[in-house]
Design a protein around this motif. Structure first.
Motif, mmCIF file in Angstrom:
data_model
loop_
_atom_site.group_PDB
_atom_site.id
_atom_site.type_symbol
_atom_site.label_atom_id
_atom_site.label_comp_id
_atom_site.label_asym_id
_atom_site.label_seq_id
_atom_site.Cartn_x
_atom_site.Cartn_y
_atom_site.Cartn_z
ATOM 1 N N LYS A 17 0.828 -1.213 0.000
ATOM 2 C CA LYS A 17 0.000 0.000 0.000
ATOM 3 C C LYS A 17 0.860 1.261 0.000
ATOM 4 O O LYS A 17 0.567 2.226 -0.709
ATOM 5 C CB LYS A 17 -0.917 0.006 1.232
ATOM 6 C CG LYS A 17 -2.141 -0.872 1.113
ATOM 7 C CD LYS A 17 -2.970 -0.833 2.391
ATOM 8 C CE LYS A 17 -3.441 0.570 2.722
ATOM 9 N NZ LYS A 17 -4.241 0.593 3.973
ATOM 10 N N VAL A 40 2.252 2.110 -3.462
ATOM 11 C CA VAL A 40 1.361 2.644 -4.502
ATOM 12 C C VAL A 40 0.824 4.033 -4.161
ATOM 13 O O VAL A 40 0.042 4.593 -4.935
ATOM 14 C CB VAL A 40 0.179 1.683 -4.779
ATOM 15 C CG1 VAL A 40 0.677 0.351 -5.270
ATOM 16 C CG2 VAL A 40 -0.709 1.510 -3.550
ATOM 17 N N GLN A 41 1.205 4.590 -3.032
ATOM 18 C CA GLN A 41 0.787 5.951 -2.720
ATOM 19 C C GLN A 41 1.398 6.933 -3.719
ATOM 20 O O GLN A 41 2.516 6.741 -4.196
ATOM 21 C CB GLN A 41 1.214 6.325 -1.295
ATOM 22 C CG GLN A 41 0.566 5.492 -0.209
ATOM 23 C CD GLN A 41 -0.946 5.580 -0.232
ATOM 24 O OE1 GLN A 41 -1.510 6.681 -0.282
ATOM 25 N NE2 GLN A 41 -1.611 4.437 -0.193
ATOM 26 N N GLY A 95 -3.992 -1.295 -8.126
ATOM 27 C CA GLY A 95 -3.717 -1.181 -6.692
ATOM 28 C C GLY A 95 -2.865 -2.322 -6.191
ATOM 29 O O GLY A 95 -2.023 -2.856 -6.917
ATOM 30 N N ASP A 155 -7.520 -4.883 1.952
ATOM 31 C CA ASP A 155 -6.694 -3.903 1.246
ATOM 32 C C ASP A 155 -6.008 -4.475 0.011
ATOM 33 O O ASP A 155 -5.191 -3.798 -0.611
ATOM 34 C CB ASP A 155 -5.630 -3.322 2.193
ATOM 35 C CG ASP A 155 -6.253 -2.427 3.252
ATOM 36 O OD1 ASP A 155 -7.231 -1.726 2.917
ATOM 37 O OD2 ASP A 155 -5.774 -2.428 4.396
ATOM 38 N N ASP A 193 -6.484 -5.329 -3.723
ATOM 39 C CA ASP A 193 -7.444 -4.936 -4.754
ATOM 40 C C ASP A 193 -7.572 -5.960 -5.868
ATOM 41 O O ASP A 193 -8.561 -5.950 -6.605
ATOM 42 C CB ASP A 193 -7.011 -3.594 -5.360
ATOM 43 C CG ASP A 193 -6.892 -2.518 -4.302
ATOM 44 O OD1 ASP A 193 -7.916 -2.174 -3.696
ATOM 45 O OD2 ASP A 193 -5.764 -2.034 -4.070
#
Length: 466
Positions: free
Chosen positions: A77, A80-81, A170, A204, A206
């Motif tokens: 996560k 990928v921000q 994602g 979380d 995707d």
């Protein structure tokens, strides 16, 4: 699997000297790989892995659990921000990183092929020339795509302008086999079946991509459905038909189909496990298949002369032997093989059954072992209908010298891939996936990119200027 040269029984021939396996004194990197570092599993669980050719324990591997999956997902996560280094990296630089990984695999190709053979039992030259070669080519193929993914400008009514963008879907969880047999799911050392289920139902994650047996794939799909409306692609089992017509190059058909049946000891989702042969050439096809099978060399997978190794483990060995016995009991004729090699080993002889009928277990169930089932047919329509009479639809093959027949039969086959006068012709550029219970979505080629991206439509209202 057979590109770039001639091949026999899945073994690519080279004019130069054969490469040799390296001596492995110590197996490193047996921990869980998260956020670019190797670490012990949070609960401290480990599992052993064995050399199936010898039964010797290779090492213990850290076994991840849900807590480890949580950490891996959090790291993904963060990556990928929009403010992350990865998201800020330009497209061509991402391609360079994929090329760098391919370069490192080229550098350590002998070591990686040796480890693959130690872990799975497949012949070393197959690991070197097929598995490693395919992996490196796939990395280089997608490295070339990084700066070529783009949207479109679309004409629309009135004073509007529209464009599309392709954006990453994602966090993706790839649940793939650590080796070919079904049901063994792994991503990097340590992520076993428990972690696989945790990945599938993680809120979380995707996108989930699973490769393995249909039964486990259904469990993965159910787990994913319990979490949210995430994307799921599945590459599952197969019971793959080959149709051999009387006008074919018979010896070519025998060799290609047997390569498909016995490659990796039959432990392939693409295994050629149902062979429909036209009646007028049936007996000769069976005879030539037996003669060709006698040339297969069973032995130490590290020996360059070996073309047939052991099954992956005792559970798979027992399943295959049970299905072989069912073939005998249900009336199929055992033409060759059918037994174990040695009393305590996991080696099974390449096995050929003739006189196989559609209702038999060996004609219906995915064997995942070195068992070739030969059936007969009278005409094209019958062959196609029987070939399609399966819950699976992964791959198929047609052997004929008639282009008209090749085109008409390939159009009628209910499979994701149809090979004409060849088998296991897999390439990074060509999409791969199945119909029916063999899965959904596609891997490889440009088609696979759509599975990992969202398409965003951006529409502008234009004001005329004077």
């Amino acid at each position: 699997m057979a590109e770039g040269g001639t091949s026999e029984n899945g073994l690519q021939e080279k004019t130069r000297a054969f490469p040799q396996p390296v001596k492995v004194q110590l197996i490193r990197n047996t921990k869980v790989f998260i956020n670019n570092e190797w670490r012990a599993s949070i609960r401290g669980k480990r599992f052993p892995t064995f050399n199936p050719a010898t039964g010797v324990k290779l090492c213990d591997v850290e076994e991840a659990d849900r807590e480890d999956v949580d950490e891996a997902v959090e790291a993904a996560k963060a990556a990928v921000q929009r403010s992350s280094p990865w998201r800020r990296m330009d497209a061509s630089s991402r391609g360079k990183l994929l090329h760098k990984l391919a370069d490192l695999m080229e550098r350590d190709r002998l070591l990686l092929a040796t480890l693959e053979t130690l872990d799975t039992g497949k012949p070393f030259l197959q690991s070197f020339f097929i598995d490693l070669d395919g992996s490196i080519k796939t990395l280089r193929y997608y490295a070339g795509w990084t700066d070529k993914i783009h949207g479109q400008s679309l004409p629309i009514d009135d004073s509007f302008m529209c464009l599309t963008r392709h954006e990453p879907v994602g966090v993706c969880g790839a649940i793939i086999p650590a080796e070919f047999p079904p049901g063994v799911v792994n991503i990097v050392p340590g992520f076993g079946p428990t972690a696989g289920a945790a990945i599938a139902d993680h809120r979380d994650v995707d996108k989930v991509a699973f490769t393995g047996s249909t039964e486990v794939g259904q469990l993965i799909t159910a787990a994913a459905a319990n979490s949210n409306l995430k994307r799921v692609t599945l590459e599952l089992g197969g019971k793959n038909p080959c149709i051999v017509f009387a006008d074919c190059d018979l010896q070519l058909a025998v060799e290609e189909i047997q390569k498909g049946a016995f490659y990796n000891q039959g432990q392939c989702c693409t295994a050629a496990s149902r062979i429909f042969v036209e009646e007028s050439i049936y007996e000769e096809f069976v005879q030539r298949s037996v003669e060709n099978a006698k040339k297969i060399v069973i032995g130490d997978p590290m020996d360059p002369q070996t073309t047939h190794g052991p099954q992956i483990d005792q559970q798979q060995f027992d399943k295959i032997m049970d299905l072989i016995e069912s073939g005998k009991n249900e009336g199929a004729r055992l033409e060759h093989g059918g037994g174990a090699v040695g009393e305590k080993s996991l080696f099974i002889q390449p096995t050929i059954f003739s006189g196989v009928k559609d209702h038999m277990r060996i004609a219906k169930e995915e064997i995942f072992g070195p068992v070739q089932c030969i059936l007969s047919f009278e005409n094209q329509q019958e062959a196609v209908e029987r070939a399609n009479n399966s819950p699976y639809g992964l791959v198929s093959a047609v052997f004929t010298t008639s282009m008209d027949r090749a085109l008409s039969v390939s159009a009628a086959m209910e499979t994701g891939t149809v090979w004409i006068n060849c088998y296991n012709a897999l390439h990074a550029q060509t999409p791969f996936g199945g119909y029916k219970m063999s899965g959904n979505g596609r891997e490889l080629g440009e088609y696979a990119l759509a599975e990992y991206s969202e398409v965003k439509t951006v529409t502008f209202k234009l004001t005329e200027t004077t």
